[in-house]
Design an enzyme around this catalytic site. Structure first.
Site, PDB file in Angstrom:
ATOM      1  N   SER A  24     -22.474  84.711  56.699  1.00 26.39           N
ATOM      2  CA  SER A  24     -22.869  83.302  56.754  1.00 26.39           C
ATOM      3  C   SER A  24     -23.943  82.985  55.719  1.00 26.39           C
ATOM      4  CB  SER A  24     -23.385  82.969  58.162  1.00 26.39           C
ATOM      5  OG  SER A  24     -24.418  83.862  58.549  1.00 26.39           O
ATOM      6  N   ASN A 111     -29.825  86.729  68.067  1.00 28.54           N
ATOM      7  CA  ASN A 111     -29.311  85.617  68.885  1.00 28.54           C
ATOM      8  C   ASN A 111     -30.391  84.577  69.187  1.00 28.54           C
ATOM      9  OD1 ASN A 111     -26.987  87.044  68.781  1.00 28.54           O
ATOM     10  ND2 ASN A 111     -27.069  87.782  70.900  1.00 28.54           N
ATOM     11  N   HIS A 157     -12.291  37.867  66.115  1.00 27.93           N
ATOM     12  CA  HIS A 157     -10.979  38.165  65.520  1.00 27.93           C
ATOM     13  C   HIS A 157     -10.986  37.903  64.010  1.00 27.93           C
ATOM     14  CE1 HIS A 157      -9.498  37.877  69.746  1.00 27.93           C
ATOM     15  NE2 HIS A 157     -10.355  36.876  69.792  1.00 27.93           N
ATOM     16  N   LYS A 284     -14.756  43.440  37.183  1.00 22.33           N
ATOM     17  CA  LYS A 284     -14.997  44.017  38.500  1.00 22.33           C
ATOM     18  C   LYS A 284     -16.427  44.470  38.724  1.00 22.33           C
ATOM     19  CE  LYS A 284     -11.891  45.648  40.999  1.00 22.33           C
ATOM     20  NZ  LYS A 284     -11.410  45.285  42.321  1.00 22.33           N
ATOM     21  N   ASN A 286     -17.694  46.562  41.981  1.00 18.83           N
ATOM     22  CA  ASN A 286     -17.161  47.112  43.223  1.00 18.83           C
ATOM     23  C   ASN A 286     -18.256  47.600  44.166  1.00 18.83           C
ATOM     24  OD1 ASN A 286     -14.481  46.687  42.462  1.00 18.83           O
ATOM     25  ND2 ASN A 286     -14.398  48.634  41.356  1.00 18.83           N
ATOM     26  N   TYR A 318     -24.063  84.707  73.784  1.00 15.30           N
ATOM     27  CA  TYR A 318     -23.705  84.471  72.387  1.00 15.30           C
ATOM     28  C   TYR A 318     -22.318  85.000  72.056  1.00 15.30           C
ATOM     29  CZ  TYR A 318     -23.832  84.590  67.289  1.00 15.30           C
ATOM     30  OH  TYR A 318     -23.539  84.408  65.964  1.00 15.30           O
ATOM     31  N   GLN A 323     -21.554  80.834  65.054  1.00  8.55           N
ATOM     32  CA  GLN A 323     -21.970  80.798  63.648  1.00  8.55           C
ATOM     33  C   GLN A 323     -21.337  79.611  62.923  1.00  8.55           C
ATOM     34  OE1 GLN A 323     -22.627  84.452  61.248  1.00  8.55           O
ATOM     35  NE2 GLN A 323     -20.697  83.905  60.261  1.00  8.55           N
ATOM     36  N   LYS A 326     -23.180  75.763  61.933  1.00  5.42           N
ATOM     37  CA  LYS A 326     -24.108  75.306  60.893  1.00  5.42           C
ATOM     38  C   LYS A 326     -23.476  74.446  59.812  1.00  5.42           C
ATOM     39  CE  LYS A 326     -26.485  79.477  61.773  1.00  5.42           C
ATOM     40  NZ  LYS A 326     -25.368  79.654  62.690  1.00  5.42           N
TER      41      LYS A 326
HETATM   42  N1  ARG Z   1     -25.326  84.739  61.530  1.00  5.93           N
HETATM   43  C1  ARG Z   1     -25.320  84.665  62.945  1.00  5.93           C
HETATM   44  C2  ARG Z   1     -25.086  83.231  63.400  1.00  5.93           C
HETATM   45  O1  ARG Z   1     -25.212  82.371  62.601  1.00  5.93           O
HETATM   46  C3  ARG Z   1     -26.614  85.158  63.513  1.00  5.93           C
HETATM   47  C4  ARG Z   1     -26.527  85.701  64.881  1.00  5.93           C
HETATM   48  C5  ARG Z   1     -25.760  86.964  64.888  1.00  5.93           C
HETATM   49  N2  ARG Z   1     -25.805  87.575  66.146  1.00  5.93           N
HETATM   50  C6  ARG Z   1     -24.963  88.576  66.487  1.00  5.93           C
HETATM   51  N3  ARG Z   1     -25.065  89.053  67.686  1.00  5.93           N
HETATM   52  N4  ARG Z   1     -24.085  89.032  65.662  1.00  5.93           N
HETATM   53  O2  ARG Z   1     -24.754  82.943  64.536  1.00  5.93           O
END
Ligand code: ARG
Length: 458
Positions: A24, A111, A157, A284, A286, A318, A323, A326
Site C-alpha cells: 500500500s 492494526n 419543474h 464560446k 464555457n 482487522y 487497506q 484509503k
Molecule cells: N497497510 C495496512 C493497511 O493499510 C496496515 C495494517 C496491516 N496490518 C496487518 N495485520 N497486516 O491496512
C-alpha cells in the site's frame, strides 16, 4: 529473502504478484506525517510508563523527526517490499538510530497504528472541509446581501412558478451548505477517539497509558473497545457520506450555474477566471468548472459505495480488506476540497445580471398565484374558484401573446365581473416578492434577516 519485519517463520519471500497486491506504500505514504506523530506519541508514552528507557525513547523520537524531514524533502526511498508507510518508516528509523528502533513497536500493532494514522488524516480533512464550507457560505452571503431584493423567476419543474429574489435563492444554498457544515462537525466530534494501544485486537499486557497518547494526538479519549478500535471505519464512511451529500448540493448548484450562464438564460456571467474557451467556436465561454463540480459527486459517491461494500460482512477484527479504505477516501477528499474551492471562487467572481433576472421574473405568468390570492382576499372567492378564474385569465393572456399585467380591466371583467383596478397592484413581481413576508419567505426583509442570522454564525 523473507520480510525483515515479519519474516521469522518464512523461508521464502513473496511472489512479485503477491507483493504487488499487498503493498500500500504507493498511496499510504500520504499518511507519513500522521504515522510519525503517532509513533512519537507512542514512544514518549512507553518511556513514561517505564516500558522502554528514556534514552531509547529520546533516540526514537529524534530519529523519527529525521525520517520525517527526509520524506518531506523527497529524499526518502520508499520500498514496495516494505509494504506500507508503517514499515517503511520503521525500517528507515532502524538505519538512522540502530537498535532502539526495534523497541518502538512494543505494545502496538500495525492494526491500531493504521487506524490511528488514518483517523488523524481524515480528521484533518474534516477540518479542511469545514474551512472550505465556511468560505463558500461567506461567498454566498455576500451575493445574497447584494441582491436581497433583485427579482428573478422561481421555478418548479423548471417551469416559471413564482417570483423570488436572488438573495433568497443564494440563501437556499447557504442552508444546504450549513447543514453540510453541521454534519462535518458532528462526524468530526464523533470520530475523535484514539485507537492507539488497542494493539492487534485484544489490547496489550504492557502497562501502557492510552489516555496519554490520546491526549498527545489531540483525541478526546481512547476508544473504549480494542476490537472495535482496530475494526472501525465508520469515521471514513461518515466522511464519505457527508462528502457525498455535500457533493449533491454542489452538483445541483453547479447545474443551475450551467443553465443560468447560457445565452438563453443570461442570469449570471461567470468570470473569465472560472471559464474556458472552445478551440473551434470563437464565441464560446464555457462553464467547465461548474460542469466538473457537477460531475464530482460521481466519484465521491462512488467512493462511499465502494467502502461500504468493502466493510460489509467483514468479521471482527482487522482484515486486509480494510487497506482498501484509503485510496477511496484520499480521492474523495481531494476532489471534495477542490470542488468546494472552485465553487467558492465561482460564486465570488460571478455577476448576477439584474436586468435579465428581472425580465425573466415577469414572464411566464409568474404572478398568477398573486392574482388568485387577490381574488380570495378582496372578492372573498374560495381558493379553488380563484384558481379557476386565474387560469382562464392566463389562457386569455397566452392567446393574446401578453403577460397578465397587460390584460385590460375589460378583459379581466369578462372573466369575473367583480374584478377592480386594484388588482394591478398585485401583478408586479416587486409586489409579489414583497408580499411573501411569512417566516423564511422570499420578501427582501426576510432574506436580510436570514443573511444577518448567518453572518453571526459564520
Ligand atoms: N497497510 C495496512 C493497511 O493499510 C496496515 C495494517 C496491516 N496490518 C496487518 N495485520 N497486516 O491496512
Amino acid at each position: 529473502s523473507s520480510n525483515q519485519m515479519w519474516g521469522g517463520r518464512f523461508a521464502a519471500g513473496p511472489d512479485a504478484i503477491m507483493e504487488a497486491i499487498n503493498a500500500s506504500i504507493g498511496f499510504d505514504q500520504r499518511m507519513a506525517a500522521q504515522d510519525i506523530a503517532g509513533s512519537r506519541a507512542h514512544a514518549a508514552m512507553l518511556a513514561a510508563t517505564g516500558v522502554i528507557t528514556d534514552s531509547d525513547a529520546q533516540a526514537i523520537r529524534e530519529g523519527l523527526l529525521t525520517v520525517l524531514s527526509e520524506i518531506q524533502n523527497g529524499e526518502f526511498q520508499f520500498s514496495t517490499a516494505l509494504e506500507d508507510i508503517h514499515m517503511n518508516v520503521e525500517a528507515r528509523l532502524k538505519e538512522v538510530i540502530g537498535e532502539p528502533a526495534g523497541r518502538l513497536h512494543t505494545g502496538r500493532s500495525r492494526n491500531d497504528q493504521v487506524a490511528t494514522d488514518f483517523k488523524l488524516w481524515v480528521r484533518d480533512q474534516f477540518d479542511a472541509a469545514e474551512s472550505g464550507l465556511l468560505a463558500l457560505i461567506r461567498a454566498l452571503l455576500a451575493q445574497a446581501e447584494a441582491g436581497a431584493d433583485w427579482v428573478m423567476p422561481g421555478f418548479t419543474h423548471l417551469q416559471t412558478a413564482q417570483p423570488v429574489t436572488w438573495g433568497h435563492h443564494m440563501m437556499a444554498y447557504v442552508e444546504m451548505f450549513g447543514r453540510d457544515l453541521s454534519r462535518v462537525r458532528d462526524a468530526r466530534a464523533r470520530m475523535n477517539e484514539s485507537p492507539l494501544g488497542a494493539a492487534a485486537l485484544a489490547g496489550t499486557s504492557f502497562p501502557i497509558d492510552r489516555q496519554m497518547t490520546a491526549e498527545a494526538l489531540g483525541f478526546d479519549r481512547p476508544a473504549a473497545n480494542s476490537l472495535d478500535a482496530v475494526s472501525d471505519r465508520d469515521f471514513a464512511l461518515e466522511f464519505l457520506s457527508t462528502a457525498s451529500i455535500c457533493a449533491v448540493h454542489l452538483s445541483r448548484f453547479a447545474e443551475e450555474l450551467v443553465i443560468w450562464s447560457s445565452a438563453q438564460f443570461r442570469f449570471v456571467t461567470l468570470s473569465d477566471r472560472f471559464s474556458t474557451g472552445s478551440s473551434i467556436m470563437p464565441q464560446k465561454k464555457n462553464p467547465d468548472a461548474a460542469e466538473l463540480i457537477r460531475a464530482k459527486v460521481g466519484r465521491i459517491y462512488g467512493a462511499n459505495t465502494a467502502l461500504m461494500m468493502v466493510m460489509k460482512g467483514l468479521p471482527l477484527a482487522y482484515s486486509k480488506d480494510m487497506q482498501e479504505d484509503k485510496e477511496q477516501v484520499f480521492d474523495a477528499a481531494d476532489n471534495w476540497m477542490l470542488a468546494l474551492a472552485a465553487m467558492e471562487g465561482m460564486v465570488k467572481d460571478m455577476t448576477a445580471n439584474r436586468e435579465s433576472l428581472a425580465a425573466a421574473a415577469g414572464s411566464g405568468f409568474s404572478t398568477a398565484t398573486d392574482l388568485a390570492d387577490w381574488l380570495v382576499r378582496v372578492l372573498g372567492l374560495p381558493f379553488r374558484d380563484a384558481h379557476h378564474v386565474t387560469g382562464s385569465l392566463v389562457a386569455m393572456a397566452e392567446s393574446k401573446g401578453c403577460d397578465l399585467p397587460d390584460l385590460t380591466l375589460e378583459d379581466m371583467q369578462s372573466v369575473h365581473a367583480d374584478i377592480t383596478d386594484n388588482v394591478y397592484s398585485v401583478l408586479t413581481v416587486e409586489n409579489s416578492v414583497n408580499s411573501r413576508q411569512s417566516y423564511g419567505g422570499t420578501a427582501p426583509d426576510q432574506v436580510r434577516a436570514q443573511v444577518k442570522r448567518w453572518k453571526a454564525l459564520v
